[in-house]
Design a protein around this motif. Structure first.
Motif, short mmCIF file in Angstrom:
data_model
loop_
_atom_site.label_atom_id
_atom_site.label_comp_id
_atom_site.label_asym_id
_atom_site.label_seq_id
_atom_site.Cartn_x
_atom_site.Cartn_y
_atom_site.Cartn_z
N LEU A 6 38.09 39.80 24.53
CA LEU A 6 37.22 40.96 24.76
C LEU A 6 36.59 40.89 26.15
O LEU A 6 36.50 41.89 26.86
CB LEU A 6 36.13 41.02 23.69
N ALA A 7 36.18 39.69 26.54
CA ALA A 7 35.57 39.52 27.86
C ALA A 7 36.56 39.90 28.95
O ALA A 7 36.21 40.57 29.92
CB ALA A 7 35.11 38.09 28.03
N ILE A 8 37.83 39.48 28.76
CA ILE A 8 38.84 39.78 29.77
C ILE A 8 39.06 41.29 29.83
O ILE A 8 39.09 41.90 30.91
CB ILE A 8 40.17 39.05 29.44
N LEU A 9 39.17 41.89 28.63
CA LEU A 9 39.44 43.33 28.61
C LEU A 9 38.27 44.12 29.20
O LEU A 9 38.49 45.17 29.81
CB LEU A 9 39.71 43.79 27.17
N SER A 10 37.06 43.60 28.99
CA SER A 10 35.91 44.37 29.47
C SER A 10 35.52 43.99 30.89
O SER A 10 34.67 44.62 31.49
CB SER A 10 34.72 44.17 28.53
N ALA A 11 36.12 42.94 31.44
CA ALA A 11 35.80 42.54 32.80
C ALA A 11 36.23 43.65 33.76
O ALA A 11 37.22 44.31 33.53
CB ALA A 11 36.52 41.25 33.16
N PRO A 12 35.43 43.85 34.82
CA PRO A 12 35.74 44.95 35.72
C PRO A 12 37.02 44.71 36.51
O PRO A 12 36.98 44.28 37.66
CB PRO A 12 34.52 45.02 36.63
N MET A 13 38.15 44.93 35.87
CA MET A 13 39.46 44.94 36.50
C MET A 13 39.92 43.60 37.08
O MET A 13 41.08 43.25 36.97
CB MET A 13 39.55 46.01 37.61
N ALA A 14 39.02 42.86 37.68
CA ALA A 14 39.44 41.69 38.47
C ALA A 14 40.31 40.73 37.67
O ALA A 14 41.38 40.33 38.12
CB ALA A 14 38.21 40.96 38.99
N ILE A 15 39.86 40.37 36.45
CA ILE A 15 40.60 39.37 35.70
C ILE A 15 41.96 39.89 35.21
O ILE A 15 42.97 39.21 35.41
CB ILE A 15 39.73 38.79 34.56
N PRO A 16 42.02 41.12 34.62
CA PRO A 16 43.34 41.64 34.25
C PRO A 16 44.29 41.70 35.44
O PRO A 16 45.47 41.35 35.33
CB PRO A 16 43.04 43.03 33.71
N VAL A 17 43.76 42.12 36.60
CA VAL A 17 44.62 42.21 37.80
C VAL A 17 45.11 40.83 38.19
O VAL A 17 46.29 40.64 38.50
CB VAL A 17 43.83 42.89 38.95
N ALA A 18 44.20 39.84 38.13
CA ALA A 18 44.59 38.48 38.48
C ALA A 18 45.69 37.98 37.54
O ALA A 18 46.66 37.36 37.98
CB ALA A 18 43.38 37.55 38.41
N ILE A 19 45.54 38.28 36.26
CA ILE A 19 46.56 37.86 35.29
C ILE A 19 47.89 38.52 35.60
O ILE A 19 48.94 37.89 35.57
CB ILE A 19 46.10 38.19 33.85
N MET A 20 47.83 39.80 35.95
CA MET A 20 49.06 40.54 36.25
C MET A 20 49.75 39.93 37.47
O MET A 20 50.96 39.71 37.48
CB MET A 20 48.73 42.00 36.50
#
Lengths: 217, 109
Positions: A91-105
């Motif tokens: 949930l934290a990752i999904l709600s993080a302001p873009m930065a973490i999902p982008v980093a994962i991608m």
């Protein structure tokens, strides 16, 4: 509401906790109520809040502290606590302001790129080795049949021998190419991993230095 | 008391009370409530956390046909208490510098 009702309700509401955590909390408050000598459930509610309020207070504390506290205690972290933590992190990752999902991608893309390049270099080596082996195999076969054909049909036999020698030569020529390609790829890969290692280590050291200067907390 | 007490200070208060004598949940709550307005449900998480940290240990003692759980200070708890006391002195001096009027300071001296 009797005191027993109060604790039955509290036990039900503390269901998200593990059995041990729940028992500990219930025992603490039963102890408390016994020492305080409350007359009935209403008196308990006046002091501790409704079962729901009390349960929320206990659960809220667990949601923050459970992972560190129970492991520090030397007890096993319950699977339920782990699952809870994983969900919290998702949930934290999904709600993080873009930065973490982008980093994962980006990380996934880089990993995919790495896999593609390694597959391609492996394919190149396999093709080269295949060509080399085929050349030697064809050469052996042609020379073998050439020797026998020379006796019955000299022209065809000689051309088979020629083909065999040519194929053998091609195969032998490819051996140094194969060796060179293998060495070249190995050194490129080694250089890449050395670079990657240095980069990661430098970032870590920089992070440590930053922390040392008190920038991060 | 209108001001929020930080978790660290609350830990320190609980440890200080337990240091005086081993005590149980209700007595501990009563003792702290004499001075500070705090709800019993707030103290349970504090006790649980301190126990999990190894700052407090518990033992059961029979009382009135049941077992009463007593809390006891561990050496680690004593160490944490000393640190908290030290940090609090520093903190107090810093805050007093701004919030305590000079004349009252002189009065105190």
């Amino acid at each position: 509401m009797t005191i027993a009702d109060y604790f039955a309700e509290l036990t039900r509401l503390l269901a998200p906790l593990t059995a041990a955590e729940r028992t500990e909390a219930i025992e603490y408050f039963q102890d408390y109520v016994a020492d305080a000598q409350f007359a009935d459930g209403a008196a308990v509610t006046a002091e501790l809040g409704s079962p729901r309020q009390l349960a929320l207070k206990i659960l809220a504390d667990y949601s923050i502290k459970s992972s560190t506290a129970t492991s520090a205690d030397g007890e096993k972290v319950s699977p339920r606590a782990n699952a809870r933590q994983i969900w919290t992190i998702v949930l934290a990752i999904l709600s993080a302001p873009m930065a973490i999902p982008v980093a994962i991608m980006i990380f996934a893309l880089m990993l995919a790129l790495l896999l593609i390049v390694s597959a391609l270099s492996a394919a190149l080596l396999i093709v080269l080795a295949g060509l080399c082996l085929t050349g030697l195999f064809v050469s052996g076969f042609a020379l073998w049949s050439g020797i026998w054909l020379v006796l019955s049909d000299p022209m065809i036999g000689v051309s088979y021998l020629g083909l065999g020698l040519a194929a053998g030569g091609a195969g032998v020529i490819l051996i140094p190419v194969l060796k060179w390609a293998a060495q070249g790829l190995a050194s490129v890969w080694a250089a890449f991993f050395r670079w990657l290692y240095r980069k990661i280590r430098r970032q870590r050291q920089e992070a440590i230095q930053r922390c040392g200067k008190g920038f991060c907390k | 008391m209108g001001m929020q007490i930080s978790a660290e200070l609350l830990d320190g208060i609980v440890l200080a009370v337990v240091q005086q004598a081993d005590t149980y949940g209700y007595a501990l709550t009563q003792q702290i409530q004499e001075t500070i307005d705090i709800s019993p449900s707030t103290l349970y998480p504090v006790l649980r956390r301190l126990k999990a940290q190894g700052a407090l240990s518990t033992y059961d003692k029979p009382f009135g046909g049941r077992n009463r759980r007593y809390y006891q200070l561990t050496p680690l708890g004593a160490q944490i208490l000393r640190d908290t006391e030290k940090n609090w002195q520093t903190h107090k001096t810093q805050i007093d510098y701004f919030l305590t009027k000079p004349e009252s300071k002189e009065d105190a001296e």
